[in-house]
Design a protein around this motif. Structure first.
Motif, mmCIF file in Angstrom:
data_model
loop_
_atom_site.group_PDB
_atom_site.id
_atom_site.type_symbol
_atom_site.label_atom_id
_atom_site.label_comp_id
_atom_site.label_asym_id
_atom_site.label_seq_id
_atom_site.Cartn_x
_atom_site.Cartn_y
_atom_site.Cartn_z
ATOM 1 N N ARG A 1 0.826 -1.203 0.000
ATOM 2 C CA ARG A 1 0.000 0.000 0.000
ATOM 3 C C ARG A 1 0.864 1.258 0.000
ATOM 4 O O ARG A 1 0.559 2.239 -0.693
ATOM 5 N N LEU A 2 1.950 1.234 0.759
ATOM 6 C CA LEU A 2 2.864 2.376 0.773
ATOM 7 C C LEU A 2 3.509 2.571 -0.600
ATOM 8 O O LEU A 2 3.625 3.700 -1.100
ATOM 9 N N PHE A 3 3.928 1.460 -1.218
ATOM 10 C CA PHE A 3 4.542 1.537 -2.542
ATOM 11 C C PHE A 3 3.539 2.038 -3.582
ATOM 12 O O PHE A 3 3.892 2.825 -4.472
ATOM 13 N N GLU A 4 2.305 1.565 -3.478
ATOM 14 C CA GLU A 4 1.270 2.007 -4.411
ATOM 15 C C GLU A 4 1.096 3.526 -4.334
ATOM 16 O O GLU A 4 1.025 4.207 -5.363
ATOM 17 N N ASN A 5 1.074 4.049 -3.114
ATOM 18 C CA ASN A 5 0.960 5.503 -2.937
ATOM 19 C C ASN A 5 2.163 6.231 -3.526
ATOM 20 O O ASN A 5 2.027 7.316 -4.100
ATOM 21 N N SER A 6 3.341 5.632 -3.366
ATOM 22 C CA SER A 6 4.558 6.224 -3.932
ATOM 23 C C SER A 6 4.467 6.297 -5.452
ATOM 24 O O SER A 6 4.825 7.308 -6.065
ATOM 25 N N PHE A 7 3.975 5.229 -6.075
ATOM 26 C CA PHE A 7 3.842 5.202 -7.536
ATOM 27 C C PHE A 7 2.796 6.199 -8.019
ATOM 28 O O PHE A 7 2.954 6.828 -9.077
ATOM 29 N N LEU A 8 1.721 6.339 -7.243
ATOM 30 C CA LEU A 8 0.640 7.242 -7.646
ATOM 31 C C LEU A 8 1.053 8.709 -7.555
ATOM 32 O O LEU A 8 0.405 9.579 -8.136
ATOM 33 N N GLU A 9 2.132 8.988 -6.796
ATOM 34 C CA GLU A 9 2.634 10.354 -6.690
ATOM 35 C C GLU A 9 3.440 10.769 -7.924
ATOM 36 O O GLU A 9 3.700 11.951 -8.136
ATOM 37 N N VAL A 10 3.828 9.777 -8.735
ATOM 38 C CA VAL A 10 4.608 10.063 -9.938
ATOM 39 C C VAL A 10 3.722 10.781 -10.956
ATOM 40 O O VAL A 10 2.559 10.425 -11.153
ATOM 41 N N ASN A 11 4.274 11.793 -11.594
ATOM 42 C CA ASN A 11 3.544 12.562 -12.617
ATOM 43 C C ASN A 11 3.064 11.637 -13.737
ATOM 44 O O ASN A 11 3.872 10.974 -14.390
ATOM 45 N N PRO A 12 1.739 11.562 -13.961
ATOM 46 C CA PRO A 12 1.204 10.674 -15.015
ATOM 47 C C PRO A 12 1.774 10.966 -16.396
ATOM 48 O O PRO A 12 1.789 10.095 -17.266
ATOM 49 N N GLY A 13 2.272 12.187 -16.588
ATOM 50 C CA GLY A 13 2.830 12.550 -17.885
ATOM 51 C C GLY A 13 4.018 11.713 -18.282
ATOM 52 O O GLY A 13 4.359 11.633 -19.470
ATOM 53 N N ILE A 14 4.640 11.067 -17.291
ATOM 54 C CA ILE A 14 5.823 10.252 -17.588
ATOM 55 C C ILE A 14 5.454 9.052 -18.440
ATOM 56 O O ILE A 14 6.254 8.556 -19.227
ATOM 57 N N PHE A 15 4.209 8.567 -18.293
ATOM 58 C CA PHE A 15 3.772 7.431 -19.089
ATOM 59 C C PHE A 15 3.625 7.835 -20.556
ATOM 60 O O PHE A 15 3.929 7.048 -21.460
ATOM 61 N N GLU A 16 3.142 9.054 -20.787
ATOM 62 C CA GLU A 16 3.032 9.551 -22.156
ATOM 63 C C GLU A 16 4.413 9.709 -22.776
ATOM 64 O O GLU A 16 4.628 9.423 -23.959
ATOM 65 N N THR A 17 5.362 10.167 -21.937
ATOM 66 C CA THR A 17 6.744 10.317 -22.421
ATOM 67 C C THR A 17 7.322 8.964 -22.816
ATOM 68 O O THR A 17 7.951 8.824 -23.878
ATOM 69 N N ALA A 18 7.097 7.973 -21.966
ATOM 70 C CA ALA A 18 7.597 6.625 -22.243
ATOM 71 C C ALA A 18 6.961 6.062 -23.508
ATOM 72 O O ALA A 18 7.633 5.448 -24.349
ATOM 73 N N LYS A 19 5.668 6.307 -23.655
ATOM 74 C CA LYS A 19 4.943 5.802 -24.827
ATOM 75 C C LYS A 19 5.452 6.445 -26.109
ATOM 76 O O LYS A 19 5.626 5.777 -27.134
ATOM 77 N N SER A 20 5.725 7.756 -26.031
ATOM 78 C CA SER A 20 6.213 8.469 -27.220
ATOM 79 C C SER A 20 7.603 8.006 -27.630
ATOM 80 O O SER A 20 7.994 8.147 -28.797
ATOM 81 N N MET A 21 8.349 7.462 -26.662
ATOM 82 C CA MET A 21 9.691 6.960 -26.950
ATOM 83 C C MET A 21 9.662 5.504 -27.380
ATOM 84 O O MET A 21 10.710 4.895 -27.610
ATOM 85 N N GLY A 22 8.462 4.924 -27.450
ATOM 86 C CA GLY A 22 8.331 3.543 -27.908
ATOM 87 C C GLY A 22 8.650 2.505 -26.856
ATOM 88 O O GLY A 22 8.937 1.340 -27.189
ATOM 89 N N ALA A 23 8.597 2.898 -25.585
ATOM 90 C CA ALA A 23 8.912 1.962 -24.502
ATOM 91 C C ALA A 23 7.788 0.947 -24.317
ATOM 92 O O ALA A 23 6.605 1.283 -24.429
#
Length: 219
Positions: A108-130
């Motif tokens: 649960r603590l880790f989940e909260n840590s991940f949810l604090e990450v800026n969602p925009g990073i996923f778009e960045t990763a996707k645009s880079m073909g990750a």
């Protein structure tokens, strides 16, 4: 010199047992918790791979285990402990309930840590073909690293407290020493000494966690 009523060897053994329980259970629990937390984050409705069935199942499991007080959990899973390690008592036997206790707590603590990450990073990763795996490994985990370290620190301190209750199955450790040789024999100097030892442990753990979290942030 104050007579604590126990030998120096007993004190050292108790400290070793506590450290063994804490860090072995922490290592196993951290790996399992990371797997659960990542799965929860990616399978939620706004996640990388939405899957309501998996999310509800894992989320319910985490909530259910976390709702059970550790001392009850300790006794309830004695048959599982016997099945896994071959005995219900002892320091190694205590690892099973400690892992079951700390895994959903850290998840649960880790989940909260991940949810604090800026969602925009996923778009960045996707645009880079990750790929999904690359997004998690090279983007999500590094961005959440400092918060994850502080979560592990909090979990370690909680685990330290749980080892004291593990004395109910003869697990040993500093907490068991305080109860068996301190409280039951009304040995106040020993109880005070064990409290001081536990306080020192907590201070060292928190200081180490703060230091590594600051390093992860680049401070």
């Amino acid at each position: 010199m104050i007579n604590l009523g126990v030998s120096p060897e007993q004190l050292v053994l108790s400290a070793e047992q506590t450290l063994y329980m804490v860090f072995v259970a922490l290592a196993i629990g951290t790996v399992l918790a990371l797997l659960i937390a990542v799965t929860l984050v990616v399978s939620r409705q706004q996640g990388l791979i939405p899957n309501r069935r998996i999310y509800v199942l894992l989320n319910s499991l985490v909530n259910t285990i976390r709702s059970v007080p550790f001392i009850i959990l300790l006794v309830f899973i004695l048959p599982l402990t016997k099945l896994i390690v071959g005995t219900r008592i002892g320091t190694t036997a205590a690892l099973v309930p400690l892992v079951v206790f700390i895994t959903p707590y850290l998840a649960r603590l880790f989940e909260n840590s991940f949810l604090e990450v800026n969602p925009g990073i996923f778009e960045t990763a996707k645009s880079m073909g990750a790929s999904y795996w690359e997004t998690i490994w090279y983007f999500l985990l590094p961005e959440a690293k400092a918060s994850l370290i502080l979560s592990v620190t909090t979990g370690t301190i909680g685990l330290l407290g749980a080892t004291a209750m593990a004395g109910a199955i003869g697990a040993g450790g500093v907490g068991d020493l305080a109860l068996t040789y301190g409280y039951e024999r009304m040995n106040f100097p020993l109880m005070l000494f064990t409290v001081i030892v536990l306080v020192v442990f907590v201070q060292l753990i928190q200081s180490a966690g703060n230091f590594f979290a600051a390093k992860a942030r680049g401070h």
